[in-house]
Design an enzyme around this catalytic site. Structure first.
Site, PDB file in Angstrom:
ATOM      1  N   ARG A 156     -65.564  26.699 -22.595  1.00 11.88           N
ATOM      2  CA  ARG A 156     -65.191  25.594 -21.375  1.00 11.88           C
ATOM      3  C   ARG A 156     -65.156  27.228 -20.348  1.00 11.88           C
ATOM      4  NH1 ARG A 156     -63.619  20.764 -23.044  1.00 11.88           N
ATOM      5  NH2 ARG A 156     -62.934  19.652 -20.340  1.00 11.88           N
ATOM      6  N   HIS A 194     -71.096  26.952 -25.201  1.00  7.70           N
ATOM      7  CA  HIS A 194     -70.568  25.368 -24.937  1.00  7.70           C
ATOM      8  C   HIS A 194     -69.140  26.016 -24.468  1.00  7.70           C
ATOM      9  CE1 HIS A 194     -67.837  24.448 -28.713  1.00  7.70           C
ATOM     10  NE2 HIS A 194     -68.687  25.119 -29.114  1.00  7.70           N
ATOM     11  N   GLU A 215     -58.749  26.087 -26.697  1.00  2.77           N
ATOM     12  CA  GLU A 215     -58.518  25.751 -28.316  1.00  2.77           C
ATOM     13  C   GLU A 215     -57.105  26.983 -28.575  1.00  2.77           C
ATOM     14  OE1 GLU A 215     -61.023  25.910 -26.616  1.00  2.77           O
ATOM     15  OE2 GLU A 215     -62.304  24.686 -27.701  1.00  2.77           O
ATOM     16  N   HIS A 224     -75.958  21.575 -26.487  1.00  2.00           N
ATOM     17  CA  HIS A 224     -74.707  20.921 -26.493  1.00  2.00           C
ATOM     18  C   HIS A 224     -75.102  19.672 -25.748  1.00  2.00           C
ATOM     19  CE1 HIS A 224     -70.842  19.802 -26.139  1.00  2.00           C
ATOM     20  NE2 HIS A 224     -70.516  20.452 -27.270  1.00  2.00           N
ATOM     21  N   ASP A 239     -58.858  23.345 -34.077  1.00  2.00           N
ATOM     22  CA  ASP A 239     -58.144  23.188 -32.325  1.00  2.00           C
ATOM     23  C   ASP A 239     -58.603  22.730 -31.783  1.00  2.00           C
ATOM     24  OD1 ASP A 239     -60.745  24.216 -31.994  1.00  2.00           O
ATOM     25  OD2 ASP A 239     -60.785  26.070 -32.117  1.00  2.00           O
ATOM     26  N   GLU A 247     -57.901  24.985 -41.488  1.00  2.00           N
ATOM     27  CA  GLU A 247     -57.929  25.051 -40.615  1.00  2.00           C
ATOM     28  C   GLU A 247     -56.967  25.716 -39.634  1.00  2.00           C
ATOM     29  OE1 GLU A 247     -60.942  26.350 -37.508  1.00  2.00           O
ATOM     30  OE2 GLU A 247     -62.130  26.081 -38.716  1.00  2.00           O
TER      31      GLU A 247
HETATM   32  C1  UD1 Z   1     -65.442  20.463 -27.626  1.00  2.00           C
HETATM   33  C2  UD1 Z   1     -64.000  21.137 -27.947  1.00  2.00           C
HETATM   34  C3  UD1 Z   1     -63.582  21.953 -28.376  1.00  2.00           C
HETATM   35  C4  UD1 Z   1     -64.742  22.579 -29.485  1.00  2.00           C
HETATM   36  C5  UD1 Z   1     -66.426  21.389 -29.167  1.00  2.00           C
HETATM   37  C6  UD1 Z   1     -67.310  21.590 -30.102  1.00  2.00           C
HETATM   38  C7  UD1 Z   1     -62.261  20.242 -26.414  1.00  2.00           C
HETATM   39  C8  UD1 Z   1     -60.751  20.199 -25.479  1.00  2.00           C
HETATM   40  N1  UD1 Z   1     -62.593  21.102 -26.983  1.00  2.00           N
HETATM   41  O1  UD1 Z   1     -65.695  20.613 -26.174  1.00  2.00           O
HETATM   42  O2  UD1 Z   1     -62.699  22.743 -28.971  1.00  2.00           O
HETATM   43  O3  UD1 Z   1     -65.403  23.555 -29.673  1.00  2.00           O
HETATM   44  O4  UD1 Z   1     -65.978  19.654 -29.171  1.00  2.00           O
HETATM   45  O5  UD1 Z   1     -68.577  21.294 -29.880  1.00  2.00           O
HETATM   46  O6  UD1 Z   1     -61.378  19.372 -27.127  1.00  2.00           O
HETATM   47  N2  UD1 Z   1     -70.783  14.858 -24.471  1.00  2.00           N
HETATM   48  C9  UD1 Z   1     -71.858  13.827 -24.835  1.00  2.00           C
HETATM   49  N3  UD1 Z   1     -72.552  13.041 -26.350  1.00  2.00           N
HETATM   50  C10 UD1 Z   1     -71.549  14.249 -27.009  1.00  2.00           C
HETATM   51  C11 UD1 Z   1     -70.782  14.796 -26.959  1.00  2.00           C
HETATM   52  C12 UD1 Z   1     -70.666  15.133 -25.940  1.00  2.00           C
HETATM   53  O7  UD1 Z   1     -72.561  13.442 -23.794  1.00  2.00           O
HETATM   54  O8  UD1 Z   1     -71.822  13.499 -28.478  1.00  2.00           O
HETATM   55  C13 UD1 Z   1     -70.632  15.126 -23.083  1.00  2.00           C
HETATM   56  C14 UD1 Z   1     -70.063  14.570 -22.666  1.00  2.00           C
HETATM   57  O9  UD1 Z   1     -70.395  13.593 -20.781  1.00  2.00           O
HETATM   58  C15 UD1 Z   1     -68.773  14.955 -22.446  1.00  2.00           C
HETATM   59  C16 UD1 Z   1     -69.046  16.362 -22.683  1.00  2.00           C
HETATM   60  O10 UD1 Z   1     -70.525  16.377 -23.348  1.00  2.00           O
HETATM   61  O11 UD1 Z   1     -67.322  13.795 -21.841  1.00  2.00           O
HETATM   62  C17 UD1 Z   1     -67.990  17.378 -23.159  1.00  2.00           C
HETATM   63  O12 UD1 Z   1     -67.395  16.876 -24.369  1.00  2.00           O
HETATM   64  P1  UD1 Z   1     -65.872  17.172 -24.570  1.00  2.00           P
HETATM   65  O13 UD1 Z   1     -65.617  17.002 -26.278  1.00  2.00           O
HETATM   66  O14 UD1 Z   1     -64.806  17.270 -23.542  1.00  2.00           O
HETATM   67  O15 UD1 Z   1     -65.867  19.141 -24.862  1.00  2.00           O
HETATM   68  P2  UD1 Z   1     -66.988  20.527 -25.709  1.00  2.00           P
HETATM   69  O16 UD1 Z   1     -67.467  21.309 -24.555  1.00  2.00           O
HETATM   70  O17 UD1 Z   1     -67.795  19.080 -26.027  1.00  2.00           O
HETATM   71  N1  UDP Z   2     -74.385  22.364 -36.116  1.00  2.00           N
HETATM   72  C1  UDP Z   2     -75.436  21.751 -35.908  1.00  2.00           C
HETATM   73  N2  UDP Z   2     -76.712  21.271 -34.746  1.00  2.00           N
HETATM   74  C2  UDP Z   2     -76.249  22.053 -33.542  1.00  2.00           C
HETATM   75  C3  UDP Z   2     -75.652  23.422 -33.594  1.00  2.00           C
HETATM   76  C4  UDP Z   2     -74.515  23.490 -34.332  1.00  2.00           C
HETATM   77  O1  UDP Z   2     -75.691  21.470 -36.357  1.00  2.00           O
HETATM   78  O2  UDP Z   2     -77.454  22.152 -33.143  1.00  2.00           O
HETATM   79  C5  UDP Z   2     -73.216  23.329 -36.056  1.00  2.00           C
HETATM   80  C6  UDP Z   2     -73.389  24.390 -36.813  1.00  2.00           C
HETATM   81  O3  UDP Z   2     -73.492  25.138 -37.901  1.00  2.00           O
HETATM   82  C7  UDP Z   2     -71.150  24.391 -37.003  1.00  2.00           C
HETATM   83  C8  UDP Z   2     -71.206  23.370 -35.529  1.00  2.00           C
HETATM   84  O4  UDP Z   2     -72.334  22.427 -35.852  1.00  2.00           O
HETATM   85  O5  UDP Z   2     -70.780  24.044 -38.730  1.00  2.00           O
HETATM   86  C9  UDP Z   2     -70.257  24.132 -34.587  1.00  2.00           C
HETATM   87  O6  UDP Z   2     -70.338  23.498 -34.135  1.00  2.00           O
HETATM   88  P1  UDP Z   2     -69.449  23.830 -31.858  1.00  2.00           P
HETATM   89  O7  UDP Z   2     -70.696  25.088 -31.228  1.00  2.00           O
HETATM   90  O8  UDP Z   2     -70.185  22.914 -31.395  1.00  2.00           O
HETATM   91  O9  UDP Z   2     -68.563  23.946 -32.376  1.00  2.00           O
HETATM   92  P2  UDP Z   2     -67.130  25.219 -32.680  1.00  2.00           P
HETATM   93  O10 UDP Z   2     -67.761  25.577 -33.236  1.00  2.00           O
HETATM   94  O11 UDP Z   2     -67.478  26.772 -31.156  1.00  2.00           O
HETATM   95  O12 UDP Z   2     -65.997  24.484 -32.120  1.00  2.00           O
END
Ligand code: UD1
Ligand code: UDP
Length: 371
Positions: free
Chosen positions: A210, A208, A132, A241, A96, A118
């Protein structure tokens, strides 16, 4: 030979698609391409590394504090260009995220078959989780094959008019990933930061979402401080995160409790599974954690008001506590202080999210689709 591209953008997509990629790659009739959008950089690489997978293409779209518009536009354009240059019979997308929907749309515009892993999860509230819920609904509106993790998810799709013949109940691939790690795990040493703390109650926390940015996240941190005040023996392990909007708040709000709060970088997947297994309970707003924790019988206080994974609540070990300070504090203290409450939550040994064979079922469905 059929060409199948598996699209991944964020950490959970990588973890949950890894078993599918590894399974499909065993098949000599399939040419499997891993297409990373790079919506996440480090967190995606870390998760792919844990399964020994490297991307064949990486669009590297991530920007610091990126907007939803940026992700959508750049993934749509980038995936479209890759599909034009490397024609595919099918793309598999997961879950999602914005990567999921944008990549699906790029496939749809080219009449490429879309398999949604999924599929069918619904909260029935477009604001929770945001964005999502919309991403799932939109992806399912253009997908051709639906890999529903549970019967409930399949029923959601049927209710929306999707043809039953295109719906496959597979279990959730995260259970495949989890079992893979548990199998490889034997003999793994405790990570450095967990050594010598076995006698203290450990609370693993991730946040994490939004919709929790701002006040809800402040409330969550206040609840953590409240719990520490009441139970100074507890230890919170918080792998933060990478999102600065989240980690800046957590760091600032919890910096004064070094004896009770361990703030770390995201853990690699085996370390995170280890931490889950060693914890007394988990505080989280993650989707995947609800499924994993249910499989290993670990209570989760879900810091959300609604879950698209109702099985985790009705059959599992998860409790919705929202993001109100009082509620989180009270439920956390109840688990810590009332052994009979804890005993009522765990020990059900139910496996609503599957038995670790989801990837094999997806492989079978992709190879021999129903007519
Ligand atoms: C995203 C997904 C969310 C998912 C989550 C899993 C969308 C809109 N959101 O949210 O559905 O549950 O990932 O974790 O698709 N960043 C880094 N390094 C990384 C990753 C992120 O620096 O490896 C920082 C960056 O500044 C980036 C920000 O995190 O711009 C947000 O990342 P983004 O993918 O937009 O949103 P998430 O909150 O990570
Ligand atoms: N996870 C991980 N390391 C961490 C935190 C989470 O490997 O420090 C794994 C967790 O076991 C799960 C996935 O990341 O499988 C969840 O990711 P996240 O919470 O970013 O996304 P969501 O599940 O909410 O989409």
């Amino acid at each position: 030979m059929r060409n199948i591209a598996c699209v991944v953008g964020t950490r959970p997509e990588a973890i949950k698609m890894a078993p599918v990629i590894l399974e499909l790659r065993k098949d000599p009739e399939l040419c499997v391409t891993v297409l990373a959008t790079g919506q996440h950089t480090d967190m995606l690489r870390q998760a792919l590394d844990d399964f020994g997978i490297s991307a064949d293409f990486n669009l590297n779209i991530m920007r610091d504090r990126q907007t939803l518009d940026h992700i959508m536009a750049s993934v749509l354009q980038g995936v479209g260009e890759i599909l034009d240059a490397n024609p595919q019979d099918m793309i598999l997308v997961h879950g999602d995220t914005s990567t999921t929907f944008a990549a699906s749309l790029a496939g749809f515009y080219r009449h490429v078959k879309i398999g949604h892993v999924e599929a069918g999860l619904r909260s029935r509230n477009l604001a929770l989780p945001f964005p999502e819920e919309a991403n799932r609904v939109l992806t399912d509106s253009i997908a051709d094959m639906f890999f529903a993790p549970t019967k409930g998810a399949a029923e959601n799709l049927i209710r929306e008019g999707k043809p039953e013949s295109q719906i496959y109940i597979t279990g959730n691939t995260v259970i495949d990933a989890l079992y893979d790690i548990l199998r490889r795990w034997k003999g793994m040493d405790a990570p450095e930061y967990l050594r010598g703390i076995e006698e203290r109650p450990l609370i693993l926390m991730t946040a994490h979402r939004r919709e929790s940015w701002g006040e809800p996240l402040m409330n969550i941190c206040s609840a953590v401080r409240d719990v520490i005040r009441e139970r100074p023996d507890v230890l919170f392990l918080i792998p933060m995160h990478k999102n600065p909007t989240v980690r800046d708040v957590i760091r600032e709000e919890l910096k004064d409790f070094p004896g009770n709060v361990i703030l770390t970088e995201p853990l690699n997947y085996p370390e995170f599974v280890y931490a889950m297994s060693k914890s007394t309970f988990i505080l989280s707003d993650s989707g995947g954690v609800q499924e994993e924790a249910t499989a290993i019988d670990k209570p989760v206080l879900i810091m959300r008001t609604v879950s698209e994974r109702p099985e985790a609540i009705t059959e599992g070990t998860c409790i919705l506590v929202g993001t109100e300070r009082e509620n989180i504090r009270n439920e956390a203290l109840r688990i810590l202080n009332e052994p009979e409450y804890m005993a009522a939550i765990v020990g059900k040994n139910r496996k609503p999210f599957g038995d670790g064979t989801a990837s094999a079922k997806i492989h079978e469905a992709v190879s021999y689709p129903r007519l």
